[in-house]
Design an enzyme around this catalytic site. Structure first.
Site, PDB file in Angstrom:
ATOM      1  N   HIS A   1       0.827  -1.212   0.000  1.00 42.64           N
ATOM      2  CA  HIS A   1       0.000   0.000   0.000  1.00 42.64           C
ATOM      3  C   HIS A   1       0.852   1.247   0.000  1.00 42.64           C
ATOM      4  CE1 HIS A   1      -3.302  -2.797   0.753  1.00 42.64           C
ATOM      5  NE2 HIS A   1      -3.974  -1.897   0.065  1.00 42.64           N
TER       6      HIS A   1
ATOM      7  N   ARG B   1     -11.456   3.281  -2.052  1.00 42.82           N
ATOM      8  CA  ARG B   1     -10.951   2.668  -0.812  1.00 42.82           C
ATOM      9  C   ARG B   1     -11.361   3.570   0.351  1.00 42.82           C
ATOM     10  NH1 ARG B   1      -6.151   1.771  -4.380  1.00 42.82           N
ATOM     11  NH2 ARG B   1      -5.670  -0.452  -4.377  1.00 42.82           N
TER      12      ARG B   1
ATOM     13  N   ARG C   1     -15.829   0.587  -1.724  1.00 35.54           N
ATOM     14  CA  ARG C   1     -15.414  -0.658  -1.067  1.00 35.54           C
ATOM     15  C   ARG C   1     -15.521  -0.461   0.441  1.00 35.54           C
ATOM     16  NH1 ARG C   1      -9.333  -2.675  -1.571  1.00 35.54           N
ATOM     17  NH2 ARG C   1      -9.028  -1.057  -0.013  1.00 35.54           N
TER      18      ARG C   1
ATOM     19  N   GLU D   1     -10.176 -11.472  -4.825  1.00 32.64           N
ATOM     20  CA  GLU D   1      -8.757 -11.270  -4.511  1.00 32.64           C
ATOM     21  C   GLU D   1      -8.199 -12.387  -3.644  1.00 32.64           C
ATOM     22  OE1 GLU D   1      -8.316  -7.549  -2.396  1.00 32.64           O
ATOM     23  OE2 GLU D   1     -10.100  -7.900  -1.199  1.00 32.64           O
TER      24      GLU D   1
ATOM     25  N   ASN E   1      -3.770  -7.240  -6.837  1.00 34.17           N
ATOM     26  CA  ASN E   1      -2.680  -7.043  -5.873  1.00 34.17           C
ATOM     27  C   ASN E   1      -2.714  -8.141  -4.809  1.00 34.17           C
ATOM     28  OD1 ASN E   1      -2.519  -4.657  -7.293  1.00 34.17           O
ATOM     29  ND2 ASN E   1      -3.527  -3.440  -5.724  1.00 34.17           N
ATOM     30  N   ASP E   2      -3.899  -8.355  -4.270  1.00 32.57           N
ATOM     31  CA  ASP E   2      -4.009  -9.403  -3.257  1.00 32.57           C
ATOM     32  C   ASP E   2      -4.100 -10.792  -3.874  1.00 32.57           C
ATOM     33  OD1 ASP E   2      -3.843  -8.395  -0.595  1.00 32.57           O
ATOM     34  OD2 ASP E   2      -5.602  -7.193  -1.069  1.00 32.57           O
TER      35      ASP E   2
ATOM     36  N   ARG F   1       2.737  -9.310  -0.219  1.00 33.06           N
ATOM     37  CA  ARG F   1       2.906  -8.229  -1.199  1.00 33.06           C
ATOM     38  C   ARG F   1       3.870  -7.132  -0.743  1.00 33.06           C
ATOM     39  NH1 ARG F   1      -3.180  -5.688  -1.366  1.00 33.06           N
ATOM     40  NH2 ARG F   1      -2.282  -3.750  -2.079  1.00 33.06           N
TER      41      ARG F   1
ATOM     42  N   CYS G   1      -9.520  -4.134 -10.782  1.00 34.70           N
ATOM     43  CA  CYS G   1      -9.108  -2.906 -10.096  1.00 34.70           C
ATOM     44  C   CYS G   1      -7.704  -2.995  -9.499  1.00 34.70           C
ATOM     45  CB  CYS G   1     -10.112  -2.549  -9.009  1.00 34.70           C
ATOM     46  SG  CYS G   1     -10.232  -3.774  -7.695  1.00 34.70           S
TER      47      CYS G   1
HETATM   48  C1  PEP Z   1      -6.245  -5.453  -4.764  1.00 32.44           C
HETATM   49  O1  PEP Z   1      -6.028  -6.203  -3.821  1.00 32.44           O
HETATM   50  O2  PEP Z   1      -5.911  -5.700  -5.935  1.00 32.44           O
HETATM   51  C2  PEP Z   1      -6.950  -4.177  -4.560  1.00 32.44           C
HETATM   52  C3  PEP Z   1      -7.362  -3.450  -5.573  1.00 32.44           C
HETATM   53  O3  PEP Z   1      -7.130  -3.718  -3.289  1.00 32.44           O
HETATM   54  P1  PEP Z   1      -5.974  -3.221  -2.307  1.00 32.44           P
HETATM   55  O4  PEP Z   1      -4.752  -2.931  -3.136  1.00 32.44           O
HETATM   56  O5  PEP Z   1      -6.508  -2.008  -1.629  1.00 32.44           O
HETATM   57  O6  PEP Z   1      -5.799  -4.347  -1.373  1.00 32.44           O
HETATM   58 MG    MG Z   2      -7.010  -6.007  -1.935  1.00 27.46          MG
END
Ligand code: PEP
Ligand code: MG
Length: 461
Positions: A76, A183, A219, A318, A341-342, A352, A389
């Site tokens: 993040h 977010r 979200r 995710e 991402n997750d 991550r 996303c």
């Molecule tokens: C993800 O996990 O891809 C996502 C968009 O949410 P975040 O990066 O906030 O976990």
């Molecule tokens: Mg996520």
């Protein structure tokens, strides 16, 4: 030259300001703020680690580049750095030792390289690269207010990821066609307490009205993992990414969750809002949430509040479990948004934020590509909306694969809108489908990357 992971595009050249970790290994936010005070505009900050909060502090300094020894490109803090648009490279081992205060440093946020005390010929090469990059940014401006259309006329939609009112404004300026991921962690933590229902309703209404009827997907709180809200005093966990995160926290804290859901519903009376649930792993979670939303609607009706009774409720896909049962989850959801991402972190079992396993955090791993395809297929067969996303949605080499799998909705950092739109405009559906099916036959991530890279280069030349 030092190597790292490219986090935010661009070429930065400046004088280094180096911050090493204190002996305790951990730097507090206050220590960080004190360490960077007096940093000159145009400096390149070189540091051992950064939290999302620390990146936020950097907004007040016009730095030319950012180099971090740790982090992980999907952490993040990296996402926050990307949204600032400063050339940034993470996971640069030894940077705070190799680079000294006052050194000239080049940050290549495109290739993921950092040059300390570069020779004049390297500076000349990079000055040239920088000019080309800036010229490309100028070219991209012409895509800002266009519709998103693929080369064969197929329409697509580019929405934006946002986390506060400012980023929503930014999304509008950059030609975003909606907010595909709002977010809410910053909103819910900014004041040192959870904002009450009236305050949250005002914010969601403001975002919806700023977007003038375009879709806004809010979200619900995704606390946990690498995102903490100190005043909530969550218990320390040994494996926070596998712990009390996202929907798990929300279902365990009905007061916080109900306040947020009531506020989103009330704001939906005057805007095109949808509700997205993070970290879903099973059908039970979606059923619990839907029955909670049903109860909340009944209360709101009894209390005389207006809301959109048909508000869409969807899930971020995710987790491996959600992707594997996407066909079943599709019956419980109005839409899916793939959070790569997750998804990458959980499918590859690679934290991550951990630089040591950064080599595994690749969306082009065959397992990830299969899961993305399977999720898109499940959504399309069930006739529900599908978008993506995660950061992969803005990668020009990956976008045609996702389009080839049949996804037409991308939600990206506002700065990436034009580039995603241009990329899609350069691909026909048939070519994208052919690429996607060819890629699925390659078993090795590095080979997929090389293949994509070659195609990208050939098309650009
Ligand atoms: C993800 O996990 O891809 C996502 C968009 O949410 P975040 O990066 O906030 O976990
Ligand atoms: Mg996520």
């Amino acid at each position: 030259m030092l190597n790292g992971s490219e986090v935010s595009k661009g070429i930065g050249i400046g004088i280094a300001k180096v911050i090493s970790s204190p002996e305790s290994g951990v730097m507090s936010n206050d220590e960080f703020t004190a360490a960077i005070s007096g940093m000159k505009p145009g400096a390149v900050l070189v540091t051992s680690f950064l939290t999302p909060y620390m990146v936020g502090v950097l907004k007040d300094y016009s730095i030319a580049g950012l180099v971090c020894e740790t982090g992980g490109m999907a952490s993040h803090s990296a996402l926050a750095a990307k949204s600032m648009g400063i050339p940034t490279v993470y996971d640069v081992y030894g940077a705070t030792e190799e680079i000294h205060d006052g050194d000239t440093v080049i940050v290549d946020g495109i290739g993921g390289y950092v040059y300390e005390r570069p020779d004049p010929d390297i500076v000349a090469v990079y000055s040239d690269k920088r000019k080309k990059y800036l010229a490309d940014l100028e070219d991209l401006k012409s895509y800002r207010n266009l519709k998103t259309v693929m080369a064969d006329g197929t329409e697509a939609v580019i929405m934006c990821n946002a986390s506060d009112i400012l980023s929503v404004m930014h999304a509008i300026d950059e030609g975003g066609e909606g907010i595909g991921l709002f977010r809410t962690e910053n909103l819910l933590s900014g004041e040192g307490r959870i904002p009450d229902e009236e305050e949250q309703t005002r914010v969601y209404s403001r975002i919806a009205s700023a977007m003038k009827g375009k879709e806004v997907i809010v979200r619900t709180l995704d606390i946990g993992g690498d995102k903490s809200i100190p005043f909530l005093e969550l218990e320390k966990e040994d494996n926070p990414f596998l712990g009390y995160r996202g929907v798990r926290y929300s279902l365990g804290h009905r007061d916080v969750f109900t306040t947020q859901l009531r506020a989103i519903l009330r704001a939906s009376a005057g805007g095109n809002l949808s509700i997205m649930i993070p970290m879903v792993t099973c059908v039970e979670e979606m059923r619990n949430i839907k029955s909670l939303i049903h109860e909340i609607k009944t209360d709101l009706r009894d209390e005389g509040f207006d809301f959109n009774d048909d508000i869409k409720v969807g899930a971020t896909i995710e987790t491996p479990s959600a992707a594997i049962i996407a066909d079943m989850l599709a019956h419980e959801c109005d839409f899916f948004s793939i959070g790569t991402n997750d998804l990458v972190q959980y499918v590859m079992s690679a934290d991550r934020g951990n630089s040591r396993v950064a080599y595994l955090q690749s969306v082009t791993q065959p397992s990830i590509l299969r899961m993305i395809k399977q999720t898109i297929d499940a959504a399309r067969s069930a006739g529900i909306d599908i978008s993506i996303c995660g950061e992969a949605a803005s990668d020009p080499e990956v976008i045609p694969i996702i389009a080839g799998f049949g996804c037409r909705k991308f939600s990206v950092n506002p700065r990436s809108v034009s580039e995603v739109r241009r990329t899609l405009s350069e691909w026909t559906t048939a070519d994208a489908e052919k690429l996607a099916s060819d890629i699925l036959k390659i078993p090795v991530d590095q080979e997929i990357k090389e293949y994509l890279h070659k195609i990208y280069k050939d098309r650009k030349s």
